[in-house]
Design an enzyme around this catalytic site. Structure first.
Site, short mmCIF file in Angstrom:
data_model
loop_
_atom_site.label_atom_id
_atom_site.label_comp_id
_atom_site.label_asym_id
_atom_site.label_seq_id
_atom_site.Cartn_x
_atom_site.Cartn_y
_atom_site.Cartn_z
N LYS A 115 0.81 -1.22 0.00
CA LYS A 115 0.00 0.00 0.00
C LYS A 115 0.84 1.26 0.00
O LYS A 115 0.38 2.32 -0.46
CB LYS A 115 -0.97 -0.01 1.17
CG LYS A 115 -0.34 0.05 2.55
CD LYS A 115 -1.42 0.11 3.63
CE LYS A 115 -0.83 0.17 5.03
NZ LYS A 115 -0.24 -1.13 5.44
N ASP A 121 11.38 -17.29 -29.60
CA ASP A 121 10.13 -16.72 -30.07
C ASP A 121 10.09 -15.24 -29.74
O ASP A 121 10.72 -14.79 -28.77
CB ASP A 121 8.93 -17.38 -29.36
CG ASP A 121 8.56 -18.73 -29.93
OD1 ASP A 121 8.94 -19.02 -31.08
OD2 ASP A 121 7.89 -19.50 -29.22
N ASP A 122 9.32 -14.50 -30.50
CA ASP A 122 8.99 -13.15 -30.08
C ASP A 122 8.03 -13.26 -28.89
O ASP A 122 7.18 -14.16 -28.85
CB ASP A 122 8.31 -12.39 -31.22
CG ASP A 122 8.45 -10.88 -31.08
OD1 ASP A 122 8.19 -10.38 -29.96
OD2 ASP A 122 8.80 -10.22 -32.06
N GLU A 123 8.17 -12.35 -27.93
CA GLU A 123 7.35 -12.45 -26.72
C GLU A 123 5.88 -12.25 -27.00
O GLU A 123 5.03 -12.61 -26.17
CB GLU A 123 7.83 -11.45 -25.67
CG GLU A 123 7.45 -9.99 -25.88
CD GLU A 123 8.31 -9.29 -26.92
OE1 GLU A 123 8.03 -8.11 -27.21
OE2 GLU A 123 9.26 -9.91 -27.44
#
Length: 402
Positions: free
Chosen positions: A93, A169-171
């Site tokens: 918080k 891989d591409d994200e």
């Protein structure tokens, strides 16, 4: 001596403020007390759970802006020994309370022992790839989304023939109808074997792990059982607890590459959020990443050098029982940058490129090979620059990008 979790904060305001009071309010408000006194029957019971102020730096006033730093010691007993409860305690918080930024987090060994850390790390990845010394290279499918498995597999084959140690891989590539994950995995593994028969060099495939988070550990187990030898994980999208779960699971015994997606939204504001050192360094390493990608300080999406240095240090400096993790400076990298990367990171680095591979005039194979050639020259202390002696693939790259 009691071991504490040490969290450091930067607080900013347009008006002067009482730093000691602010530090005390964080120490107590994030542990045992509230903003208004509450009667306790036995205050002594709470002592071992109460945060303590460890350090307070004097208030600085510059151009109408007041800033100060302070460090709070938190009892590890207030967490469940995981990163989720750690973050809620250290920056829950209080992250909503004005201009406050969590800038550093030092974890005691007693807490680190409860986290998985990297399964492979620098040494394990090197052993798996059979590359004991030189810097590693990684390349990316470009383009990626919208292509079927067969086209990605051919792209994989070319990058592997060029000497990429890891192809990822591409994200942004999930499990699409046009390119199902399992079909992509099968095709790329076959392409990797075809390249290996020519080069005798292993190339890992960092397969993007996606789907409903409640299914991802089982999903990872299934993919590994089908031959997946490396996973790419968008950690901040799914949460550090997923990375912890994957790193602990004996059926997911493959390297994990952590992607920095979303980190800019959490770490880029100078007066809010969490520092990149923590987001992409300390917590990625502690949660179980074996390599971490992040924007370099000299590419197309550049972080300031002090940020990338801090990430590198958090990934590689001694950290209790945990081994070092490979940093992966990324975004806009081309072969001409290799000497600077080695100067900044040493040999234990993954040089990650997409356009710098596929944009090569000779195609992806020549692009991947030009990086390996740049690494070989730079390691020997030879120049990697336009006009210097170089193999043809590297010479072409340097002519294009400098």
């Amino acid at each position: 001596m009691r071991q504490l979790i040490k969290a450091s904060y930067l607080v900013s305001s347009h008006e002067p403020f009482d730093v000691e009071k602010r530090a005390g309010s964080v120490a107590l408000g994030q542990t045992t007390d509230t903003w208004t006194p509450v009667e306790q029957h036995d205050v002594r019971r709470l002592e071992r759970h109460r945060g303590v102020v460890l350090d307070v730096q004097p208030l600085k006033e510059t151009s109408g802006r007041c800033t100060a730093e302070f460090t709070i010691g938190f009892p590890p007993e207030n967490t469940q020994g995981d990163i989720a409860t750690l973050l809620v305690m250290a920056f829950g918080k209080v992250s909503l309370d004005g201009r406050i930024r969590l800038v550093d987090l030092k974890l005691p060994e007693s807490f680190l022992e409860r986290l998985p850390g990297p399964r492979f790390g620098v040494g394990g990845l090197r052993k798996l790839l059979g590359v004991p010394e030189r810097p590693l290279t990684m390349s990316i499918f470009k383009p990626c989304v919208g292509l079927p498995p067969a086209e990605l597999a051919e792209m994989f084959r070319l990058q592997a023939l060029g000497g990429s140690d890891i192809v990822k891989d591409d994200e942004i590539l999930p499990d699409l109808d046009i390119c199902p994950t399992e079909a992509r995995l099968d095709a790329c593994l076959a392409a990797g074997e075809a390249a290996y028969s020519e080069t005798r060099q292993r190339t890992l495939y960092a397969l993007n792990l996606t789907g409903p988070v409640t299914e991802l550990v089982e999903r990872a187990r299934d993919l590994v059982s089908k031959g997946a030898n490396c996973l790419l994980v968008n950690v901040l999208a799914y949460g550090y607890p997923l990375l912890e779960a994957l790193a602990r699971d004996s059926k997911v015994a493959v390297p994990i590459v952590a992607h920095p997606a979303l980190s800019g939204g959490l770490g880029s504001a100078p007066e809010h959020g969490i520092s990149y050192r923590i987001l992409l360094g300390t917590l990625m390493r502690a949660a179980g990443a074996d390599a971490v990608l992040f924007p370099s300080s000299y590419g197309s999406v550049a972080l300031p050098p002090f940020e990338t240095e801090a990430i590198r240090n958090a990934l590689t400096e001694p950290l209790g029982p945990m081994g070092a993790v490979l940093p992966g400076p990324s975004a806009g990298i081309h072969p001409g940058m290799v000497p600077q990367i080695l100067a900044d990171y040493g040999k234990d680095v993954i040089i990650n490129a997409g356009g710098g591979v596929h944009g090569h005039p000779g195609g992806a194979r020549a692009g991947a090979l030009s990086f390996r050639q740049a690494v070989d020259l730079a390691v020997k202390g030879l120049p990697v620059e336009k006009g210097a002696p170089a193999p043809p693939e590297l010479a072409q790259a340097l002519e294009l990008w400098g």
